[in-house]
Design an enzyme around this catalytic site. Structure first.
Site: not given
Ligand code: NAD
Length: 451
Positions: A140-142
């Site tokens: 994931a990444k934000g």
């Protein structure tokens, strides 16, 4: 405000805060100074390498779509009143790419150039990275498109808390566990944990990279840089390099770059050039990595560091050295500057620092490239250790953390370099082969896709 699932398609770009101040800040050359980035996006870079491996593995087109497109994308609005008295609206993204092997895992970046495509690229890179080092995680990444370097701590805190309030429903210690990335750090993680705790009770395993005082792990801050150095140590004998005679240059002197430099120096290697967002310096007789770190931490500019000569940031890449460590942003080694490089090895501390065109040229020149997807995995490995410790409410000492990190990084190097030899491909291609194969296998075995 409730979170909204984004409806934009891959490739579309968004800059929701159109207030002139933010647009100006986003355009501010200070933010993207000093060395230029390639025109190709991070998404195109990761897609290129993914397709290359998927072709090699003979992955059918319908299955390929499952592993390229993200599972869930959340875009939220973050309105924050800044010191100019005005409310600025930033965009926050959390993208969960693939969870076949475990909970989603990936950092949160605060940077004015963050956009949804960049977050998509970085999220998929996390899927392959966690698989390459064989952690029980997905990817994931934000990110939040705020001008973090110009904001006060109180403003950053408001952004972090507001972001957490809006994405907490898709997070959790068994769902998705954020960590620091560009312009976020242990303090940011403390705010995120505290905000999550208001809604769910004290939950240290909600994020990693926390301060030691708040159940962070010893060794986490240095882990990505240390992991890069483990990679260098594994690869060095193949190139006839001994650490004490090795010279290196670092692009980006933040968390990853400065720790990699300090640990390389502990081994006896000499830093001959270094840059950050404010400029670049060089010295053939060596730049003390510890003193430079203190100088910058005390508010000094890199170009004011005594005993080194300021150089044009564009020229950093051309300084002769054995090892070049990109540790800034993506796309900084590209076809217009790669010919100037004079190193024997590139250890990719940053994510997607090398465009496919530049990567090809480096291979032709015989430069040994240790790719991001393996080289900078040390951070997520120790994040995994932190999560394990948090779930057990137990703490390991730093030596134990570093030893376990070394074991995992060496194993990944052995597996990937073995595969590269077997298949006569580069380390990057071999990393993607190993990572994609493991993820596809997990998805099939759990029945997420069927044959
Ligand atoms: P950071 O914010 O601590 O440091 C970034 C550094 O890059 C700063 O010194 C900044 O001044 C410099 N920089 C920015 N623009 C630059 C430019 N144009 N030229 C030269 N330097 C420039 O961030 P970080 O956590 O060290 O992350 C650096 C890279 O490593 C990113 O690509 C990130 O995704 C990747 N990474 C970080 C981790 C981690 O654990 N922090 C893990 C894996 C990968």
């Amino acid at each position: 405000m409730a979170q909204s699932e984004t409806t934009t398609s891959v490739g579309e770009r968004e800059h929701p805060d159109k207030s002139p101040e933010t647009v100006e800040r986003a355009k501010d050359p200070e933010e993207s100074k000093p060395s230029t980035r390639a025109e190709i996006s991070n998404l195109d870079i990761v897609r290129y390498y993914f397709d290359l491996a998927a072709d090699h593995l003979g992955l059918a087109d319908d299955i390929r779509v499952v592993f390229w497109t993200p599972y869930r994308e959340v875009t939220v609005q973050i309105p924050v009143k800044l010191s100019d008295g005005k409310t600025h609206v930033f965009a926050g993204y959390r993208i969960q790419h693939n969870g076949a092997r475990g909970p989603y895992k990936g950092g949160i970046r605060f940077h004015p150039e963050v956009d949804i495509d960049e977050v998509r690229a970085l999220a998929s890179l996390m899927t392959w990275k966690t698989a390459v080092v064989n952690l029980p995680y997905g990817g994931a990444k934000g990110g939040v498109n705020c001008p973090a370097q110009k904001l006060e701590p109180a403003e950053l805190q408001r952004i972090a808390r507001s972001f957490m309030d809006k994405i907490e429903k898709v997070l959790g210690p068994t769902r998705d566990i954020p960590a620091p990335d560009v312009n976020t750090n242990a303090q940011t993680m403390a705010w995120l944990m505290d905000e999550y705790g208001k809604l769910h009770g004290h939950t240290p395993a909600i994020c990693t990279g926390k301060p030691i005082a708040l159940e962070g792990s010893y060794g986490r801050e240095a882990a990505t840089g240390r992991g890069c150095v483990y990679m260098f140590r594994e690869a060095a004998p193949h190139l006839g390099l001994s650490p004490a005679d090795t010279t290196f240059a670092v692009q980006g002197y933040g968390n990853v770059g400065s720790w990699a430099a300090r640990i390389m120096q502990q081994l006896g290697a000499t830093m001959v050039a270094v840059s950050d967002a404010n400029g670049a310096i060089r010295s053939d007789s060596g730049i003390d990595a510890n003193a430079l770190h203190e100088h910058i931490a005390d508010g000094g500019l890199i170009t004011e560091f005594e005993g080194a000569e300021p150089i044009d940031a564009e020229d950093l890449i051309a300084v002769p050295c054995d090892v070049f460590i990109p540790a800034a942003l993506g796309g900084m080694i590209h076809e217009h500057n790669v010919d100037r490089m004079q190193c024997k090895m590139v250890v990719e501390g940053a994510n997607s620092p090398t465009t496919p065109a530049a990567d090809r040229i480096l291979n032709e020149k015989g430069v040994y490239v240790i790719p991001d997807v393996m080289a900078n995995a040390g951070g997520v490995v120790v994040s995994y250790f932190e999560w394990v410790q948090n779930l057990q409410h137990f703490r390991w000492d730093e030596r134990e953390v570093n030893d376990k990190l070394g074991t995992i990084m060496r194993r990944a190097y052995r597996e990937v370099s073995g595969r590269a030899k077997e298949e006569r491909v580069t380390l990057r291609e071999a990393s993607y082969l190993v990572g994609i194969e493991r993820v596809v296998d997990a998805a099939r075995t759990r029945g997420y896709i069927s044959d």
